[in-house]
Design an enzyme around this catalytic site. Sequence first.
Site, PDB file in Angstrom:
ATOM      1  CG  ASP A 154      -2.017   1.060   1.122  1.00  0.00           C
ATOM      2  OD1 ASP A 154      -2.220   1.642   0.039  1.00  0.00           O
ATOM      3  OD2 ASP A 154      -2.628   1.377   2.158  1.00  0.00           O
ATOM      4  CE1 TYR A 155       6.831   2.187   0.701  1.00  0.00           C
ATOM      5  CE2 TYR A 155       6.455  -0.023  -0.180  1.00  0.00           C
ATOM      6  CZ  TYR A 155       7.162   0.839   0.647  1.00  0.00           C
ATOM      7  OH  TYR A 155       8.184   0.362   1.402  1.00  0.00           O
ATOM      8  CD  GLU A 156      -2.262   5.392   0.258  1.00  0.00           C
ATOM      9  OE1 GLU A 156      -2.509   6.581   0.540  1.00  0.00           O
ATOM     10  OE2 GLU A 156      -3.047   4.443   0.503  1.00  0.00           O
ATOM     11  CG  HIS A 157       3.049   9.577  -0.545  1.00  0.00           C
ATOM     12  ND1 HIS A 157       2.310  10.633  -1.016  1.00  0.00           N
ATOM     13  CD2 HIS A 157       2.399   9.118   0.555  1.00  0.00           C
ATOM     14  CE1 HIS A 157       1.260  10.808  -0.221  1.00  0.00           C
ATOM     15  NE2 HIS A 157       1.281   9.901   0.743  1.00  0.00           N
TER      16      HIS A 157
END
Length: 304
Positions: A154-157
């Site tokens: 769940d990386y978002e950046h």
Amino acid sequence: MDFSKLFISFLLLQFLFNNPSMVHAGPNCSPYLFREYLGAEGQNVTFADVPINANVEFHFILSFAIDYTDSSPPLPTNGYFNVYWDADNLSPSLVSSIKAEYPNVKVAMSLAGDTVDGFNASFNPTSIDSWVRNAIYSVTNLVKEYNLDGIDIDYEHFKTDPDTFAECIGRLLYYLKQNKIVSFTSIAPYEDVDVQPHYLALWRKYGHLIDYVNFQFYAYPKGTNVSQFLQYFETQRCNYEGGKILVSFGTDESGGLKPQNGFFNATSILKSEGKLEGIFIWSADDSKKDNFYYEKQAQDLLAT
Ligand SMILES: *[C@@H]1O[C@H](CO)[C@@H](O)[C@H](O)[C@H]1NC(C)=O
Ligand SMILES: *[C@@H]1O[C@H](CO)[C@@H](O)[C@H](O)[C@H]1NC(C)=O
Ligand SMILES: *[C@@H]1O[C@H](CO)[C@@H](O)[C@H](O)[C@H]1NC(C)=O
Ligand SMILES: *[C@@H]1O[C@H](CO)[C@@H](O)[C@H](O)[C@H]1NC(C)=O
């Protein structure tokens, strides 16, 4: 000796070996999947608080393990993951108890998430090889310590290009599955010009290692209606072709299609069309105030 028969038998065995699900269960035998994130919002939620329907496959997803230090400010660790979920209420012994009590429950952890102490939890490797080495080491240790079954990305950046992300995550997932450290994997993309290219690069090269797409439909704008939601679902079915796309909503202030605005109507339509794989909710912490009303409703829909 008939070598052509021998070769065909070999191919068949090879096929069954690579597709073990085909050996024992047809698609109609497996129940729908319900998944829920928990542990990120400091609400003291524990597994036993959440209603569990015996007729669904149920995944808790611990949120989050992050490759940052717990210093102030937090610093990237190049793939050494630390526990950031509420480990007092979501401890290794509590994982073991809930799994012992409910045979349909499995527990996963999610990597990264949005922020760490208010800073972006960015994907920021020093190099592919070193990040993968550190991630394999730390993730394997956490999976064993907590007796986990799966992992969610769940990386978002991102501080790298999509190909570097794909290569790092792909190699990590390959190792974890090849060595049977975890039995399932998922990714949690959402519609965003920076985020999607990273997950689509990962899907193109390593999609065969990813069991579920936890698509964050709650990252769409507030006020999404049923027909828009169904359109978004089709778009993501094309993007993640061949994937098991799970539908989702948030019990926090996030956007997308809320239960009050027809989420379960849309889900019933997908179910009747044979397109539904399961539902996930962000998050148990936010649902505690409503006594997990929508968790019950979601599982009832999946169980009947
Ligand atoms: C969570 O539990 C801790 C320790 O018992 C307590 O100090 C804190 O107030 C609780 N927080 C909430 C939101 O219930
Ligand atoms: C955090 O991430 C967002 C979007 O990914 C970006 O726009 C913002 O500049 C980042 N903040 C910092 C401090 O890097
Ligand atoms: C859903 O929203 C779109 C865009 O605002 C609108 O055009 C459409 O009529 C709405 N559909 C329904 C069923 O309300
Ligand atoms: C969803 O279904 C319920 C019950 O059938 C109905 O009352 C409601 O109007 C529907 N909502 C939407 C947005 O379709």
